[in-house]
Design an enzyme around this catalytic site. Structure first.
Site, PDB file in Angstrom:
ATOM      1  N   ARG A  20     -78.227 -59.918 115.287  1.00 33.56           N
ATOM      2  CA  ARG A  20     -77.465 -59.683 116.704  1.00 33.56           C
ATOM      3  C   ARG A  20     -76.555 -60.907 116.810  1.00 33.56           C
ATOM      4  O   ARG A  20     -75.887 -61.640 115.751  1.00 33.56           O
ATOM      5  CB  ARG A  20     -78.575 -59.568 117.844  1.00 33.56           C
ATOM      6  CG  ARG A  20     -79.695 -58.430 117.245  1.00 33.56           C
ATOM      7  CD  ARG A  20     -79.138 -57.369 117.044  1.00 33.56           C
ATOM      8  NE  ARG A  20     -80.107 -56.201 116.699  1.00 33.56           N
ATOM      9  CZ  ARG A  20     -80.016 -55.155 116.098  1.00 33.56           C
ATOM     10  NH1 ARG A  20     -78.827 -54.828 115.454  1.00 33.56           N
ATOM     11  NH2 ARG A  20     -80.967 -54.198 115.957  1.00 33.56           N
ATOM     12  N   ASN A  44     -72.873 -54.810 112.892  1.00 31.79           N
ATOM     13  CA  ASN A  44     -72.814 -53.876 113.900  1.00 31.79           C
ATOM     14  C   ASN A  44     -73.177 -54.330 115.306  1.00 31.79           C
ATOM     15  O   ASN A  44     -74.054 -53.985 115.783  1.00 31.79           O
ATOM     16  CB  ASN A  44     -73.739 -52.441 113.447  1.00 31.79           C
ATOM     17  CG  ASN A  44     -75.241 -52.905 113.382  1.00 31.79           C
ATOM     18  OD1 ASN A  44     -75.375 -54.031 112.800  1.00 31.79           O
ATOM     19  ND2 ASN A  44     -76.077 -52.005 113.771  1.00 31.79           N
ATOM     20  N   LYS A 104     -68.891 -52.378 105.652  1.00 35.43           N
ATOM     21  CA  LYS A 104     -69.990 -51.600 105.717  1.00 35.43           C
ATOM     22  C   LYS A 104     -69.490 -50.236 106.477  1.00 35.43           C
ATOM     23  O   LYS A 104     -68.789 -50.233 107.374  1.00 35.43           O
ATOM     24  CB  LYS A 104     -71.055 -52.002 106.807  1.00 35.43           C
ATOM     25  CG  LYS A 104     -72.000 -51.284 107.264  1.00 35.43           C
ATOM     26  CD  LYS A 104     -73.141 -51.026 106.142  1.00 35.43           C
ATOM     27  CE  LYS A 104     -74.245 -50.250 106.493  1.00 35.43           C
ATOM     28  NZ  LYS A 104     -75.284 -50.835 107.096  1.00 35.43           N
ATOM     29  N   HIS A 141     -74.234 -46.640 104.953  1.00 31.42           N
ATOM     30  CA  HIS A 141     -75.535 -46.150 105.854  1.00 31.42           C
ATOM     31  C   HIS A 141     -75.293 -44.432 105.566  1.00 31.42           C
ATOM     32  O   HIS A 141     -74.421 -43.959 105.984  1.00 31.42           O
ATOM     33  CB  HIS A 141     -75.208 -46.381 107.208  1.00 31.42           C
ATOM     34  CG  HIS A 141     -76.309 -45.759 108.172  1.00 31.42           C
ATOM     35  ND1 HIS A 141     -77.560 -46.626 108.713  1.00 31.42           N
ATOM     36  CD2 HIS A 141     -76.951 -44.433 108.207  1.00 31.42           C
ATOM     37  CE1 HIS A 141     -78.362 -46.050 109.172  1.00 31.42           C
ATOM     38  NE2 HIS A 141     -78.100 -44.480 108.994  1.00 31.42           N
ATOM     39  N   HIS A 179     -80.794 -49.237 102.580  1.00 36.42           N
ATOM     40  CA  HIS A 179     -82.119 -48.804 103.037  1.00 36.42           C
ATOM     41  C   HIS A 179     -82.462 -47.618 102.603  1.00 36.42           C
ATOM     42  O   HIS A 179     -82.464 -46.541 103.593  1.00 36.42           O
ATOM     43  CB  HIS A 179     -82.245 -48.997 104.386  1.00 36.42           C
ATOM     44  CG  HIS A 179     -81.190 -48.786 105.434  1.00 36.42           C
ATOM     45  ND1 HIS A 179     -80.313 -47.276 105.289  1.00 36.42           N
ATOM     46  CD2 HIS A 179     -80.430 -49.355 106.491  1.00 36.42           C
ATOM     47  CE1 HIS A 179     -79.351 -47.653 106.209  1.00 36.42           C
ATOM     48  NE2 HIS A 179     -79.289 -48.503 107.119  1.00 36.42           N
ATOM     49  N   LEU A 224     -83.850 -46.362 111.638  1.00 36.30           N
ATOM     50  CA  LEU A 224     -83.110 -45.412 110.955  1.00 36.30           C
ATOM     51  C   LEU A 224     -82.593 -45.866 109.492  1.00 36.30           C
ATOM     52  O   LEU A 224     -82.269 -47.057 109.428  1.00 36.30           O
ATOM     53  CB  LEU A 224     -81.611 -44.960 111.763  1.00 36.30           C
ATOM     54  CG  LEU A 224     -82.102 -43.823 113.133  1.00 36.30           C
ATOM     55  CD1 LEU A 224     -80.853 -44.014 113.915  1.00 36.30           C
ATOM     56  CD2 LEU A 224     -82.533 -42.734 112.634  1.00 36.30           C
ATOM     57  N   ASP A 252     -83.380 -54.989 106.173  1.00 39.85           N
ATOM     58  CA  ASP A 252     -82.931 -54.001 107.398  1.00 39.85           C
ATOM     59  C   ASP A 252     -83.697 -54.620 108.855  1.00 39.85           C
ATOM     60  O   ASP A 252     -83.989 -53.759 109.486  1.00 39.85           O
ATOM     61  CB  ASP A 252     -82.832 -52.554 107.158  1.00 39.85           C
ATOM     62  CG  ASP A 252     -82.115 -52.005 108.196  1.00 39.85           C
ATOM     63  OD1 ASP A 252     -81.198 -52.570 109.063  1.00 39.85           O
ATOM     64  OD2 ASP A 252     -82.605 -50.700 108.486  1.00 39.85           O
ATOM     65  N   HIS A 256     -84.942 -55.640 118.274  1.00 39.25           N
ATOM     66  CA  HIS A 256     -84.364 -55.066 119.636  1.00 39.25           C
ATOM     67  C   HIS A 256     -85.283 -55.814 120.747  1.00 39.25           C
ATOM     68  O   HIS A 256     -86.721 -56.220 120.406  1.00 39.25           O
ATOM     69  CB  HIS A 256     -84.518 -53.632 119.685  1.00 39.25           C
ATOM     70  CG  HIS A 256     -83.529 -52.822 118.811  1.00 39.25           C
ATOM     71  ND1 HIS A 256     -82.430 -52.604 119.267  1.00 39.25           N
ATOM     72  CD2 HIS A 256     -83.647 -52.562 117.608  1.00 39.25           C
ATOM     73  CE1 HIS A 256     -81.551 -51.899 118.326  1.00 39.25           C
ATOM     74  NE2 HIS A 256     -82.258 -51.938 117.131  1.00 39.25           N
ATOM     75  N   ALA A 268     -83.606 -47.740 117.858  1.00 35.44           N
ATOM     76  CA  ALA A 268     -83.720 -47.424 116.157  1.00 35.44           C
ATOM     77  C   ALA A 268     -83.798 -49.047 115.654  1.00 35.44           C
ATOM     78  O   ALA A 268     -82.913 -49.633 115.821  1.00 35.44           O
ATOM     79  CB  ALA A 268     -83.096 -46.694 115.462  1.00 35.44           C
TER      80      ALA A 268
END
Ligand code: NCD
Ligand code: ZN
Length: 348
Positions: A20, A44, A104, A141, A179, A224, A252, A256, A268
């Site tokens: 993050r 992301n 990515k 992904h 993943h 996910l 991964d 959160h 997720a």
């Protein structure tokens, strides 16, 4: 090397990580930097890392947030977030930067903060061409986003609809299937050439999809790609512990806040950085394959990326360590994997 209660291995790296941004960084980075020398930083963010300039700024914020003891030793490996509009010229800049190591591909809508991802991979073919030329890996992904496809089938369908074609059309492109969660993904990676590898998380090897509904709905087991059935979990363990150089460690770990997970529409992502290497030791131990852990955790990743292997060592000891119910996360809290339980191995 393998004494039964102690294992000394080359210091590992994490080839798939979310830390993050801003106030959250200093809460999670120490867990990673205590265990790993390098980590592939997923792009992301709420405002995705789409350019080398943004990656450079993000890298600076990460280094600023590291504890003093890790500032000079921990190396954040940066990535770019592919969009329909990514300019092929950014790839040369990435290679020249020395700190951007991959791009990515999030199919738009597939996961957390992926809405600005790729809705038309054909529009990105010039970028993929440039990546193949510059030797920059594509991190995938691998799930279709079609709501009509059953969520447990989305990885398999992605292989058929997208990934096989990309691998065939770009034989020189390095591809990391991130993943992986199914026997189908293991099979694809095994049968493809040396440019195709995969990361495997600890949680996909420790849990099957029953863990989502164990006595009630379990938001902290939701990630996910979603957990799959037992046959797939077994296939992942077999691949990771096989010694095959195409498979390597990627946690991964995806923190959160507690309240966004424990929610009518929970996010997720599973946070595992507090056991980033210990959980894998547990898996390899149970599979009687501790002698293969170093390849998976410390050799296969850098070899695939064309980076040097780490020189330092770490010691893993069979010793139980309690896991807290929550960790501080910015000014909020994050519920870790196996909260209130134990790690069966410890570092140091
Ligand atoms: C990740 C996140 O929260 O950023 N979530 C997850 O469930 N793994 C994104 C991702 O890797 O899909
Ligand atoms: Zn991820």
């Amino acid at each position: 090397m393998t004494a039964s209660n102690k294992l000394i291995i080359t210091r590992p790296d994490d080839w798939h990580l979310h830390v993050r941004d801003h106030k959250f960084l200093s809460s999670v980075l120490p867990h990673t930097a205590d265990r790993f020398t390098r980590a592939i930083m997923m792009p992301n963010l709420v405002e995705p890392v789409t350019t080398v300039k943004l990656a450079s700024e993000y890298r600076d914020r990460i280094i600023d947030a590291l504890p003093a003891i890790h500032k000079l030793t921990f190396d954040p490996l940066m990535t770019l977030y592919l969009t329909n509009r990514t300019n092929a010229s950014e790839i040369k800049k990435a290679r020249e930067s020395g700190f951007v190591h991959a791009v990515k591909w999030y199919p738009a809508g597939a996961t957390t903060n992926s809405s600005k991802g790729v809705s038309d991979i054909v529009a990105c073919y010039d970028v993929l061409e440039a990546m193949a030329e510059e030797g920059i890996p594509l991190l995938v992904h691998g799930e279709v986003t079609d709501p009509n496809v059953d969520i447990f089938d989305r990885e398999r369908v992605f292989i058929e609809q997208f990934l096989e074609g990309i691998i065939k059309n770009f034989p020189e492109l390095k591809v990391v299937f991130e993943h992986i969660t199914t026997a189908d993904a293991v099979k694809l990676v095994e049968k493809s050439g040396p440019n195709v590898g995969a990361t495997i998380t600890a949680h996909h090897m420790l849990l099957n999809r029953n863990a989502l509904f164990q006595g009630g709905i379990r938001p902290h087991h939701y990630c996910l790609p979603v957990l799959k059935r037992e046959t797939h979990r077994k296939a992942l363990i077999k691949a990771a512990t096989s010694g095959n150089k195409k498979f390597f460690l990627g946690t991964d770990s995806a923190p959160h806040t507690k309240h966004t997970k424990e929610n009518a529409c929970g996010c997720a992502g599973i946070y595992t950085s507090h056991g980033g290497i210990e959980l894998y030791a547990e898996i390899f131990d149970k599979a009687e394959a501790l002698d293969k852990l170093e390849k998976f955790a410390s050799f296969n990743g850098p070899d695939f990326y064309g980076l040097p292997r780490n020189r330092e060592k770490i010691t893993l000891t069979r010793k139980k360590v309690p896991i807290p119910e929550v960790f501080p996360f910015g000014d909020e809290e994050c519920v870790p994997f196996r909260a209130g339980g134990e790690l069966l191995w410890s570092i140091g």
